[in-house]
Design a protein around this motif. Structure first.
Motif, mmCIF file in Angstrom:
data_model
loop_
_atom_site.group_PDB
_atom_site.id
_atom_site.type_symbol
_atom_site.label_atom_id
_atom_site.label_comp_id
_atom_site.label_asym_id
_atom_site.label_seq_id
_atom_site.Cartn_x
_atom_site.Cartn_y
_atom_site.Cartn_z
ATOM 1 N N MET A 10 -14.396 10.542 -1.549
ATOM 2 C CA MET A 10 -13.612 11.629 -1.976
ATOM 3 C C MET A 10 -12.218 11.726 -1.398
ATOM 4 N N GLU A 11 -12.091 11.211 -0.218
ATOM 5 C CA GLU A 11 -10.738 11.159 0.790
ATOM 6 C C GLU A 11 -10.007 9.998 -0.120
ATOM 7 N N LYS A 12 -10.565 9.063 -0.355
ATOM 8 C CA LYS A 12 -9.671 7.862 -0.972
ATOM 9 C C LYS A 12 -9.241 8.326 -2.328
ATOM 10 N N VAL A 13 -9.798 8.970 -3.184
ATOM 11 C CA VAL A 13 -9.612 9.345 -4.469
ATOM 12 C C VAL A 13 -8.647 10.485 -4.521
ATOM 13 N N LEU A 14 -8.461 11.451 -3.538
ATOM 14 C CA LEU A 14 -7.568 12.509 -3.218
ATOM 15 C C LEU A 14 -5.918 11.784 -2.398
ATOM 16 N N ASN A 15 -6.461 10.984 -1.841
ATOM 17 C CA ASN A 15 -5.339 10.201 -1.381
ATOM 18 C C ASN A 15 -4.570 9.421 -2.481
ATOM 19 N N ASP A 16 -5.383 8.914 -3.533
ATOM 20 C CA ASP A 16 -4.782 8.213 -4.603
ATOM 21 C C ASP A 16 -3.936 9.283 -5.416
ATOM 22 N N HIS A 18 -2.708 11.988 -4.327
ATOM 23 C CA HIS A 18 -1.658 12.588 -3.505
ATOM 24 C C HIS A 18 -0.578 11.463 -3.663
ATOM 25 N N THR A 19 -0.833 10.189 -3.509
ATOM 26 C CA THR A 19 0.380 9.063 -3.603
ATOM 27 C C THR A 19 0.720 9.084 -4.994
ATOM 28 N N GLN A 20 0.002 9.109 -6.225
ATOM 29 C CA GLN A 20 0.526 9.456 -7.700
ATOM 30 C C GLN A 20 1.589 10.567 -7.897
ATOM 31 N N LEU A 21 1.192 11.890 -7.023
ATOM 32 C CA LEU A 21 2.115 13.085 -7.259
ATOM 33 C C LEU A 21 3.237 12.814 -6.583
ATOM 34 N N GLN A 22 3.365 11.983 -5.638
ATOM 35 C CA GLN A 22 4.546 11.611 -4.958
ATOM 36 C C GLN A 22 5.456 10.532 -5.338
ATOM 37 N N GLY A 23 4.760 10.029 -6.329
ATOM 38 C CA GLY A 23 5.380 8.549 -7.107
ATOM 39 C C GLY A 23 6.609 9.221 -7.787
ATOM 40 N N PRO A 24 7.484 8.135 -8.533
ATOM 41 C CA PRO A 24 8.599 8.532 -9.276
ATOM 42 C C PRO A 24 8.399 8.968 -10.613
ATOM 43 N N PRO A 25 7.456 8.668 -11.274
ATOM 44 C CA PRO A 25 7.370 9.277 -12.673
ATOM 45 C C PRO A 25 6.847 10.681 -12.716
ATOM 46 N N ILE A 26 6.060 11.230 -11.586
ATOM 47 C CA ILE A 26 5.684 12.537 -11.570
ATOM 48 C C ILE A 26 6.968 13.357 -10.893
ATOM 49 N N GLN A 27 7.667 12.887 -9.887
ATOM 50 C CA GLN A 27 8.566 13.511 -9.186
ATOM 51 C C GLN A 27 9.765 13.631 -10.250
ATOM 52 N N LEU A 28 9.915 12.726 -10.926
ATOM 53 C CA LEU A 28 11.095 12.823 -12.343
ATOM 54 C C LEU A 28 10.680 13.728 -13.217
ATOM 55 N N THR A 29 9.442 13.840 -13.761
ATOM 56 C CA THR A 29 9.027 15.004 -14.526
ATOM 57 C C THR A 29 9.065 16.247 -14.110
ATOM 58 N N PRO A 53 -5.783 22.157 -0.297
ATOM 59 C CA PRO A 53 -6.928 22.765 0.055
ATOM 60 C C PRO A 53 -8.252 21.666 -0.024
ATOM 61 N N ALA A 54 -8.181 20.854 -0.960
ATOM 62 C CA ALA A 54 -9.314 19.975 -1.243
ATOM 63 C C ALA A 54 -9.074 18.909 0.105
ATOM 64 N N MET A 55 -7.865 18.289 0.296
ATOM 65 C CA MET A 55 -7.665 17.490 1.574
ATOM 66 C C MET A 55 -7.967 17.887 2.641
ATOM 67 N N ASP A 56 -7.678 19.099 2.900
ATOM 68 C CA ASP A 56 -8.083 19.842 4.097
ATOM 69 C C ASP A 56 -9.303 19.973 4.367
#
Length: 400
Positions: A10-16, A18-29, A53-56
């Protein structure tokens, strides 16, 4: 391992994520939506994901579960290593103080899971050693090690329960600790205790028979006892399934039947010896030789009538000794001492010591007649109290 791997996954998936949300495509959108004043879409997106909350929560759970030392238990090759693994695991589980979101009731399930792994690994270690065929020294060493293992487990679980109760008070939750923890290794522990008791009793019986009985009629009893034990050598004594319990109980029953037959031979021989005794002294000698066998109920019951008469004899002897003590040193005893040029004080001490030695002979006879634990027997206890009080009086005289 399943729970640990789940939360690590679960930690690995949530980190993935989080990484996607911080990536250029999502941030641009998101920036385009904000530039177009689509605030409702951007705000609802950030709140609806529930990512933080899930990551916490995962991070909090992993305070306890990360680096959980279960592998130390699973790869243990000896009982001593298992014991150390149990200590290490419960020491690690104290981290639950920091895992404030981890359900305390689930911590009990975690203990149950460790118990299952402990049972499986202990069974694997002991099964390879063929306990019933082991030499007595090796068997006792294993029993001492397993006893220590279970003692350490009980101590650690008790401390863990105290810790959980303390945390429950601090958290102020409605959680209630379970009345009982289902520990799978308890079944194996009970069997090991039963096995330890059984084999120790057998070894004691065999030792006593070899010590007490001579060649001749008694040799059949020795062979019978050895034959009875062989009935259990091929039984899987560590199988605690329903079928295993039935096989163990059946084997013990067959063993008891053979032992009963051997005890019958010993009892008949013992009664013959007692019946042939012409004096109480000869009976005391027979009892002195065979008293180690009196722990067996059948043998003890067979010679009870002889015990009663001999104990009555000892009581009479003790009473006569007390009468001599009451008569005191004066009289014939002192006259004899004077004739031998023994000073009065020395003569009194010698006289008191002689009475003490005679009393000890009588107490030894009680032990011979009643066997081990004679001082807990009704008659033996009474005689011991009387003898101790009498000996104290005589020591006072000797000290004077």
């Amino acid at each position: 391992m399943q729970e640990i791997n789940f939360w690590l996954g679960m930690e690995k998936v949530l980190n993935d994520v989080h990484t996607q949300l911080q990536g250029p495509p999502i941030q641009l959108t998101l920036n385009l939506l904000k530039g177009a004043r689509r605030f409702l879409a951007t705000m609802s997106f950030e709140s609806d994901t529930g990512l933080k909350p899930a990551m916490d929560k995962v991070a909090n759970f992993l305070q306890l579960l990360r680096d959980f030392p279960i592998n130390e238990l699973i790869v243990s090759n000896s009982i001593e290593q298992l014991t150390q693994a149990v200590r290490t695991i419960f020491q690690h589980m104290r981290r639950i103080r920091n895992a404030t979101q981890y359900p305390l009731m689930r911590a009990y399930n975690l203990v149950e899971a460790v118990s299952r792994d402990l049972s499986a690994q202990l069974l694997k270690i002991l099964a390879s050693q063929r306990l019933m065929q082991q030499a007595a020294e090796a068997f006792e060493a294993n029993m001492v090690a397993t006893t220590e293992l279970f003692r350490v487990w009980d101590d650690e679980v008790r401390q863990f329960k105290d810790l959980v109760r303390e945390l429950l008070r601090k958290r102020g939750t409605n959680e209630r600790p379970p009345l009982k923890i289902n520990l799978e290794h308890n079944h194996l522990q009970e069997r090991i205790v039963d096995l330890q008791k059984f084999r120790r009793q057998h070894m004691k019986l065999q030792e006593v028979i070899e010590k007490v009985l001579s060649e001749g009629k008694e040799s059949g009893a020795k062979a019978e006892v050895q034959s009875a034990y062989r009935l259990l050598e091929d039984v899987d004594v560590l199988d605690v399934t329903r079928r295993g319990v039935q096989e163990w109980d059946s084997a013990k029953k067959r063993y008891d039947e053979k032992i009963d037959h051997a005890e019958s031979e010993i009892t008949a021989h013992l009664r013959d010896r007692l019946g042939a005794a012409k004096t109480a002294t000869e009976m005391f000698r027979v009892f002195s030789r065979f008293n180690a066998l009196f722990v067996r109920p059948r043998i003890r019951g067979a010679i009870q009538e002889y015990q009663t008469s001999l104990i009555a004899q000892v009581k009479e002897d003790v009473q006569r000794l007390q009468e001599k003590f009451k008569e005191g040193y004066e009289g014939e005893v002192r006259k004899m001492s004077t004739l031998r040029d023994i000073p009065p004080t020395s003569g009194r001490i010698i006289w008191a010591n002689q009475l003490q030695r005679r009393l000890q002979v009588y107490m030894d006879r009680v032990m011979d007649v009643l066997g081990r634990g004679w001082d807990t027997h009704v008659d033996g206890q009474k005689l011991k109290q009387e003898g101790d009080a009498f000996a104290k009086k005589m020591r006072t005289v000797a000290d004077i």
